[in-house]
Design a protein around this motif. Structure first.
Motif, short mmCIF file in Angstrom:
data_model
loop_
_atom_site.label_atom_id
_atom_site.label_comp_id
_atom_site.label_asym_id
_atom_site.label_seq_id
_atom_site.Cartn_x
_atom_site.Cartn_y
_atom_site.Cartn_z
N ASP A 21 0.83 -1.21 0.00
CA ASP A 21 0.00 0.00 0.00
C ASP A 21 0.86 1.25 0.00
N ALA A 22 0.70 2.06 -1.05
CA ALA A 22 1.44 3.31 -1.15
C ALA A 22 0.87 4.33 -0.16
N GLN A 23 1.65 5.34 0.13
CA GLN A 23 1.18 6.44 0.99
C GLN A 23 -0.11 7.01 0.41
N HIS A 24 -1.08 7.30 1.27
CA HIS A 24 -2.37 7.83 0.82
C HIS A 24 -3.05 8.56 1.98
N PHE A 25 -4.16 9.23 1.64
CA PHE A 25 -4.93 9.95 2.66
C PHE A 25 -6.08 9.11 3.17
N HIS A 26 -6.37 9.27 4.45
CA HIS A 26 -7.62 8.79 5.03
C HIS A 26 -8.47 10.02 5.32
N TYR A 27 -9.70 9.97 4.86
CA TYR A 27 -10.69 11.00 5.14
C TYR A 27 -11.59 10.40 6.21
N ASP A 28 -11.27 10.67 7.46
CA ASP A 28 -11.89 9.99 8.58
C ASP A 28 -13.07 10.79 9.14
N VAL A 29 -14.24 10.17 9.13
CA VAL A 29 -15.45 10.75 9.71
C VAL A 29 -15.63 10.08 11.07
N ARG A 30 -15.74 10.89 12.12
CA ARG A 30 -15.72 10.38 13.49
C ARG A 30 -17.03 10.66 14.21
N PHE A 31 -17.38 9.72 15.07
CA PHE A 31 -18.63 9.79 15.83
C PHE A 31 -18.33 9.68 17.31
N LEU A 32 -19.07 10.42 18.11
CA LEU A 32 -18.93 10.37 19.57
C LEU A 32 -19.79 9.23 20.08
N ILE A 33 -19.15 8.29 20.76
CA ILE A 33 -19.80 7.07 21.25
C ILE A 33 -19.54 6.93 22.74
N GLU A 34 -20.56 6.52 23.47
CA GLU A 34 -20.38 6.21 24.90
C GLU A 34 -20.35 4.70 25.08
N ALA A 35 -19.64 4.27 26.13
CA ALA A 35 -19.60 2.86 26.50
C ALA A 35 -19.34 2.75 28.00
N GLU A 36 -19.63 1.60 28.53
CA GLU A 36 -19.40 1.32 29.94
C GLU A 36 -17.96 0.84 30.15
N MET A 37 -17.30 1.42 31.13
CA MET A 37 -15.90 1.06 31.39
C MET A 37 -15.74 -0.29 32.09
N ASP A 38 -16.80 -0.80 32.68
CA ASP A 38 -16.66 -2.05 33.44
C ASP A 38 -16.82 -3.30 32.57
N GLU A 39 -17.09 -3.13 31.29
CA GLU A 39 -17.16 -4.27 30.38
C GLU A 39 -15.75 -4.78 30.08
N PRO A 40 -15.60 -6.09 29.90
CA PRO A 40 -14.29 -6.59 29.51
C PRO A 40 -13.95 -6.17 28.08
N LEU A 41 -12.67 -5.88 27.85
CA LEU A 41 -12.20 -5.50 26.52
C LEU A 41 -11.62 -6.72 25.82
N VAL A 42 -11.81 -6.78 24.51
CA VAL A 42 -11.26 -7.87 23.70
C VAL A 42 -10.35 -7.24 22.65
N ILE A 43 -9.09 -7.56 22.70
CA ILE A 43 -8.12 -7.00 21.76
C ILE A 43 -8.20 -7.76 20.44
N SER A 44 -8.40 -7.03 19.35
CA SER A 44 -8.49 -7.63 18.02
C SER A 44 -7.10 -7.64 17.37
N PRO A 45 -6.98 -8.29 16.22
CA PRO A 45 -5.70 -8.28 15.50
C PRO A 45 -5.27 -6.88 15.05
N GLU A 46 -6.19 -5.90 15.04
CA GLU A 46 -5.86 -4.53 14.64
C GLU A 46 -4.98 -3.81 15.66
N SER A 47 -5.06 -4.25 16.91
CA SER A 47 -4.39 -3.54 18.01
C SER A 47 -3.42 -4.45 18.75
#
Length: 183
Positions: free
Chosen positions: A122-148
């Motif tokens: 993948d050559a250098q390129h731009f991401h045009y990122d549209v972002r949304f404000l989302i709430e979540a509960e902090m006491d839920e367990p987190l699952v790490i995906s292959p992305e992170s």
């Protein structure tokens, strides 16, 4: 949400931040390109992400991106899906394992155009990122995906230390401190 709705939302998008104002017109123009929602558009394409916060607005969920080696909000490529809210929510769930994700008051929270460096074929390129404000509960367990490599709820007062001078993350942090807390 389809590309017409996205275009309307972007045309009506207002921001006090000069760095965002500089590329709003580029986002609007891109909505008319049918391949802008796909990686096929090699110069740059839409992505969508979630700025995930806890209900009291004291923490945000960040992931240590495996390829970029940076702490970032969760998100990803549209891969042909013009519904960027759906993309953001799907990516947030896949990358965190959280079930309590919910959209907060404003439809588009932030936009950012940034360069992605060359990686593999993948050559250098731009991401045009549209972002949304989302709430979540902090006491839920987190699952790490292959992305992170890692996920962490980061207190607002520690975000800058973790992300350095990432202007777009600091901008979202500032916007969050100005948004209404619903308890």
């Amino acid at each position: 949400m389809d590309r017409k709705i996205l275009k309307t939302l972007l045309e009506n998008y207002r921001t006090p931040f000069e760095e965002e104002k500089q590329f709003v017109d580029d986002f609007i123009a891109l909505t008319d390109d049918p391949i802008a929602y796909s990686r096929e558009r090699k110069k740059g394409h839409f992505t969508a992400s979630s700025w995930i916060v806890n209900r009291r607005r004291t923490h945000t969920l960040l992931g240590l991106h495996r390829k970029l080696q940076k702490w970032l909000q969760l998100g990803g490529h549209a891969d042909g899906n013009e519904n960027l809210l759906e993309v953001a929510m799907t990516e947030a769930k896949e990358e965190s394992g959280l079930a309590s994700l919910r959209l907060v008051d404003r439809f588009i929270f932030d936009i950012d155009r940034h360069i992605i460096p060359t990686y593999g074929e993948d050559a250098q390129h731009f991401h045009y990122d549209v972002r949304f404000l989302i709430e979540a509960e902090m006491d839920e367990p987190l699952v790490i995906s292959p992305e992170s490599k890692s996920l962490a709820w980061v207190s607002f007062d520690m975000v800058e230390e973790l992300v350095g001078h990432n202007i777009s993350i600091l901008r979202m942090l500032e916007k969050t401190s100005k948004s209404e807390i619903i308890i």
